[in-house]
Design an enzyme around this catalytic site. Sequence first.
Site, mmCIF file in Angstrom:
data_model
loop_
_atom_site.group_PDB
_atom_site.id
_atom_site.type_symbol
_atom_site.label_atom_id
_atom_site.label_comp_id
_atom_site.label_asym_id
_atom_site.label_seq_id
_atom_site.Cartn_x
_atom_site.Cartn_y
_atom_site.Cartn_z
ATOM 1 N N LYS A 111 0.786 -1.201 0.048
ATOM 2 C CA LYS A 111 -0.142 -0.064 -0.049
ATOM 3 C C LYS A 111 0.916 1.062 -0.076
ATOM 4 O O LYS A 111 2.009 1.351 0.756
ATOM 5 C CB LYS A 111 -0.938 0.042 1.043
ATOM 6 C CG LYS A 111 -1.983 1.286 1.344
ATOM 7 C CD LYS A 111 -2.777 1.232 2.593
ATOM 8 C CE LYS A 111 -4.067 2.049 2.773
ATOM 9 N NZ LYS A 111 -4.712 1.960 3.983
ATOM 10 N N SER A 167 -9.562 1.975 2.722
ATOM 11 C CA SER A 167 -8.245 2.827 1.889
ATOM 12 C C SER A 167 -7.490 1.954 1.034
ATOM 13 O O SER A 167 -6.735 2.485 0.277
ATOM 14 C CB SER A 167 -7.608 3.884 2.767
ATOM 15 O OG SER A 167 -6.810 2.957 3.866
ATOM 16 N N SER A 186 -10.232 0.110 6.353
ATOM 17 C CA SER A 186 -9.425 0.208 5.264
ATOM 18 C C SER A 186 -8.714 -1.134 4.733
ATOM 19 O O SER A 186 -8.272 -1.215 3.566
ATOM 20 C CB SER A 186 -8.287 1.197 5.573
ATOM 21 O OG SER A 186 -8.825 2.396 5.525
#
Lengths: 429, 429
Positions: B80, B149, B173
């Site tokens: 990420k 996210s 997320s």
Amino acid sequence: MNSNKLATPMSLRKALTLIEEGHCTALELLEACLAQIEAREPEVGAWQHRLDAKTCLENYRNNQSFYEASLLKGLPIGIKDIIDTASMPTEMGSPIHKGRQPVDDASCVALLRQAGGIIIGKTVTTEFAYFKPGKTANPRDLKRTPGGSSSGSAAAVADGMVPAALGSQTAASVIRPAAYCGTVGYVGTRGEFSLRGIQPLGQSLDSLGLFSRQVEDIELLRAILLRQPEPMTTADALQPKRILLCRGDAAGEVEPDMADAIERAATTLRTQGVDVIEPDNSDWLGELVQHHGLIMAYEAARNLALESGQPDLLSPALQDLISTGLATPRADYLASLQAVADIRDTLAQRYPDVDAMLAPAAPGVAPEGHERTGAPHMSRPWQAMGLPVVTLPGLTDADNLPLGIQLIGQPHSDDDLLRIARWLEPLLS
Amino acid sequence: MNSNKLATPMSLRKALTLIEEGHCTALELLEACLAQIEAREPEVGAWQHRLDAKTCLENYRNNQSFYEASLLKGLPIGIKDIIDTASMPTEMGSPIHKGRQPVDDASCVALLRQAGGIIIGKTVTTEFAYFKPGKTANPRDLKRTPGGSSSGSAAAVADGMVPAALGSQTAASVIRPAAYCGTVGYVGTRGEFSLRGIQPLGQSLDSLGLFSRQVEDIELLRAILLRQPEPMTTADALQPKRILLCRGDAAGEVEPDMADAIERAATTLRTQGVDVIEPDNSDWLGELVQHHGLIMAYEAARNLALESGQPDLLSPALQDLISTGLATPRADYLASLQAVADIRDTLAQRYPDVDAMLAPAAPGVAPEGHERTGAPHMSRPWQAMGLPVVTLPGLTDADNLPLGIQLIGQPHSDDDLLRIARWLEPLLS
């Protein structure tokens, strides 16, 4: 105004008052700090990197209107060299990170800059905020250690090079050097501040810390770091009703001078009408010391994963810590975390009406020599529990060396703890 | 071996077994992943940065003996883009950090590299892991959001581009995008992993997260991230005795399809002889949603201090979060922290013999559109309490869209929780 007088160690708040009342300018104070660094740095060795005087003064003049309108007026702040700065390298006391230049400021650095503080330099840290000392000497007696790991921050504030500095604490890295150098030190409740951009050592233990000459400066900096709408603390000093006295010998050695200092502090409290009580049993102090050590080793071995691949560039002490952490069974680690939580809950239940705890901030005065930074056992118990702590200077031994004491609060009682510390501060001088 | 077949979404552990047993080489699997990325990235948009195929394969060949001797054999992992990588930029989904190149790998990245994972690219994140989506589409239905996210990590794993990816969770997320994309998702107990090098949003809430195709892969990656001496989990799957069923409607909307999926999951458990109980009162779920939101706003406003000075470069949603956080009285923040701790303790006391909790991982299937990433209320309660959570795929709606469920454990019960998830996993297909 005489710059020699300005070079005297000075409280941040007092400096701001002098500026506000027109007794001197921020530029004069900045110059006085630069002169003090210039004069003393060869002996004290507080700085890993710093702005040279010319660059610093140019920066001030180029942004003078910003500084004049700001809260901190362009006064200089030191930053421990495990805290990222976009303007200077952050080397973490390790040859692995020689010249390492972060891309961003840590949150705490960004907030101080926004408030008008000048990041004048990076202060010496032990290797990754653990054990191996840097080059710093204790300004109160150059033959002695300043304590660690926030060695340079404590020395710089104690020597009047800067009115305040940032540090961090995983074991005793703020409270001990503050005690040894004779400054105020403060460690927030765990979780209190953003640690973005601060090199972690143990995620269950790490806290941001502050050094200053006076408790009121800590309150001001704390408000800036929390983005509080009212930055200047206006709450009155707070006289505590009841204090729990922890003499500390259950945690490890307490030297006679320190035992005497704690007794003097307790007597001062009693004279003021404070109810000073003592625990029936202090075995939990020794247990916390053990649990703290185990948790720190386990977590450090994971946080230093990046560097573990280069053991030749790690000190033997740090290699030992990582090896110990890797060999620690996970069940033992989890048991220590649980034991610490249980002791913290038990203390809160057993002493619900205690306003703060009082304990030695170190085993005694700063030891002679620069090969070690002194023993951490006086801080491990409180740091394991994540409690807020303030080191107060004022008491000394026969040679006028500082014997720091600490006040410890319940989680998130930081504001009240600092008000209590502000009340006690003048009574220790 | 047919590379189309290799491109089928594949478990990390199964891939390692294929390599070990000589059915294919790691290089073939790496090539299959690269081919899948090449074919699908224009539609899915999972990647913010990635190694081009040539560089990736050269890297593999230049270090082939290292990879062959390693645990992960050179299989590719996605990271990420709020997690620092020394080999690629880390932009955090924000124009403020366009091209930002960290100097160090995050601890989790360093550990995966040391274990022989190839960091093949950085996956799309919402802006600072909060609200504003990136370019990623849901590979199960390109018209829909992948959730956020950790959007790119979920999509890349779901689409077979990589067998595993790292994410992070402050609200929902990891658990939500895993549910929407149909992967396994895992969030560790708060404090479980080193977060060094991961951009913080809320220090009382942030956790590292993982995405994979199978629970056993999570167990393998978890062992690597914890530097466990026995990386391959050999513990048997664990059938739970008692599960607490939280239907989730007290936290916020649950769509009929999801209510049905949870009922199916509960029926499956009962059929296996598991005692499925329900709380008398679920008001605490709604309370936790509120406390979580308040804590996140308060802490985000401090963690994003650096960027607050550039409001024009922040999305309106993030500006709102920061404004809300700055306007939140400190007393309210502390009260929310305390309320969450009290609810967590009460739950542990009330249900001491519950092996895990079962709840929807999202309100329903992934919503259509790419302007939002879906509602976070199904994750906020557990994230506020810092509990370990696993999203399990398997259940679907009439259109074969994933309806993810989550299993939630007590703090530091991660190992047992994963064994329970591994037991339930095949029963949901």
